[in-house]
Write a protein that holds these residues in place. Structure first.
Motif, PDB file in Angstrom:
ATOM      1  N   MET A 186       0.834  -1.189   0.000  1.00  0.00           N
ATOM      2  CA  MET A 186       0.000   0.000   0.000  1.00  0.00           C
ATOM      3  C   MET A 186       0.877   1.251   0.000  1.00  0.00           C
ATOM      4  O   MET A 186       0.600   2.199  -0.721  1.00  0.00           O
ATOM      5  N   ARG A 187       1.913   1.209   0.801  1.00  0.00           N
ATOM      6  CA  ARG A 187       2.821   2.362   0.848  1.00  0.00           C
ATOM      7  C   ARG A 187       3.403   2.649  -0.534  1.00  0.00           C
ATOM      8  O   ARG A 187       3.458   3.804  -0.955  1.00  0.00           O
ATOM      9  N   GLN A 188       3.819   1.610  -1.240  1.00  0.00           N
ATOM     10  CA  GLN A 188       4.397   1.787  -2.579  1.00  0.00           C
ATOM     11  C   GLN A 188       3.375   2.358  -3.551  1.00  0.00           C
ATOM     12  O   GLN A 188       3.705   3.210  -4.372  1.00  0.00           O
ATOM     13  N   ARG A 189       2.146   1.907  -3.470  1.00  0.00           N
ATOM     14  CA  ARG A 189       1.093   2.411  -4.369  1.00  0.00           C
ATOM     15  C   ARG A 189       0.814   3.886  -4.105  1.00  0.00           C
ATOM     16  O   ARG A 189       0.687   4.674  -5.037  1.00  0.00           O
ATOM     17  N   LEU A 190       0.735   4.243  -2.834  1.00  0.00           N
ATOM     18  CA  LEU A 190       0.471   5.640  -2.501  1.00  0.00           C
ATOM     19  C   LEU A 190       1.642   6.533  -2.905  1.00  0.00           C
ATOM     20  O   LEU A 190       1.445   7.636  -3.421  1.00  0.00           O
ATOM     21  N   THR A 191       2.858   6.049  -2.707  1.00  0.00           N
ATOM     22  CA  THR A 191       4.035   6.803  -3.139  1.00  0.00           C
ATOM     23  C   THR A 191       4.004   7.010  -4.654  1.00  0.00           C
ATOM     24  O   THR A 191       4.318   8.094  -5.152  1.00  0.00           O
ATOM     25  N   ALA A 192       3.594   5.990  -5.390  1.00  0.00           N
ATOM     26  CA  ALA A 192       3.544   6.061  -6.853  1.00  0.00           C
ATOM     27  C   ALA A 192       2.594   7.137  -7.362  1.00  0.00           C
ATOM     28  O   ALA A 192       2.787   7.677  -8.455  1.00  0.00           O
ATOM     29  N   VAL A 193       1.578   7.466  -6.561  1.00  0.00           N
ATOM     30  CA  VAL A 193       0.649   8.522  -6.975  1.00  0.00           C
ATOM     31  C   VAL A 193       0.911   9.833  -6.236  1.00  0.00           C
ATOM     32  O   VAL A 193       0.112  10.766  -6.296  1.00  0.00           O
ATOM     33  N   GLY A 194       2.051   9.907  -5.525  1.00  0.00           N
ATOM     34  CA  GLY A 194       2.474  11.162  -4.919  1.00  0.00           C
ATOM     35  C   GLY A 194       2.023  11.410  -3.498  1.00  0.00           C
ATOM     36  O   GLY A 194       2.091  12.551  -3.021  1.00  0.00           O
ATOM     37  N   LEU A 195       1.591  10.389  -2.796  1.00  0.00           N
ATOM     38  CA  LEU A 195       1.151  10.562  -1.409  1.00  0.00           C
ATOM     39  C   LEU A 195       2.112   9.875  -0.452  1.00  0.00           C
ATOM     40  O   LEU A 195       2.492   8.730  -0.663  1.00  0.00           O
ATOM     41  N   GLU A 196       2.481  10.576   0.608  1.00  0.00           N
ATOM     42  CA  GLU A 196       3.261   9.965   1.679  1.00  0.00           C
ATOM     43  C   GLU A 196       2.272   9.280   2.614  1.00  0.00           C
ATOM     44  O   GLU A 196       1.166   9.772   2.832  1.00  0.00           O
TER      45      GLU A 196
END
Length: 153
Positions: free
Chosen positions: A1-11
């Motif tokens: 989940m962390r990687q997916r959120l990072t991929a769309v620009g969210l920490e």
């Protein structure tokens, strides 16, 4: 989940629920230009979860059915709704052992994580030692920008 959120620009940040699960939280900008409806926010959360479940259906699912969950991780995007509830960080729970919803560092999120060790008795001392959620206040990003990135992936 962390990687997916990072991929769309969210920490993102993680916490225990005080039960068996984990919650992943992404701080969002709240200005007028960054606002979305509850329906849009829930749709975004559903899209991120569907992306994960489609890429690894043997590991993740978004179907709430307990019968289908055996051996899989349930990605509960349904918490992202105006009438849904989620326990706040550091909230004690009315459960055996008086567990607490504990903020975690990403290094703590491992297979041997035991959420039952975070109780009203243990958390005060643990908080004095943790760096969990450092930078949370400065990490807010635009959900609208993240929605655009998700739509074009």
């Amino acid at each position: 989940m962390r990687q997916r959120l990072t991929a769309v620009g969210l920490e993102s940040f993680c916490k225990t629920t005080g039960g068996k699960g984990l919650h992943v939280v992404a701080p969002l900008l709240s200005g007028a230009r960054d606002r979305v409806t509850w329906k849009e926010a829930k749709g975004f959360a559903q899209g991120i979860c569907q992306w994960m479940a489609q890429d690894a259906p043997e590991r993740y699912l978004i179907n709430m059915s307990k019968a289908k969950r055996t051996g899989k991780i349930f990605l509960d995007y349904l918490r992202n709704d105006r009438l849904s509830t989620a326990v706040a960080v550091l909230s004690p729970r009315a459960r055996a052992g008086a567990t607490v919803s504990m903020p975690l560092t990403w290094a703590q999120v491992r297979g041997d994580l035991d959420p039952k060790k975070y109780t009203v008795r243990s958390v005060p001392a643990l908080l004095a030692k943790t760096k969990a959620w450092d930078g949370y206040e400065d990490a807010a990003s635009s959900i609208k920008a993240a929605m655009k990135k998700l739509a074009t992936r």
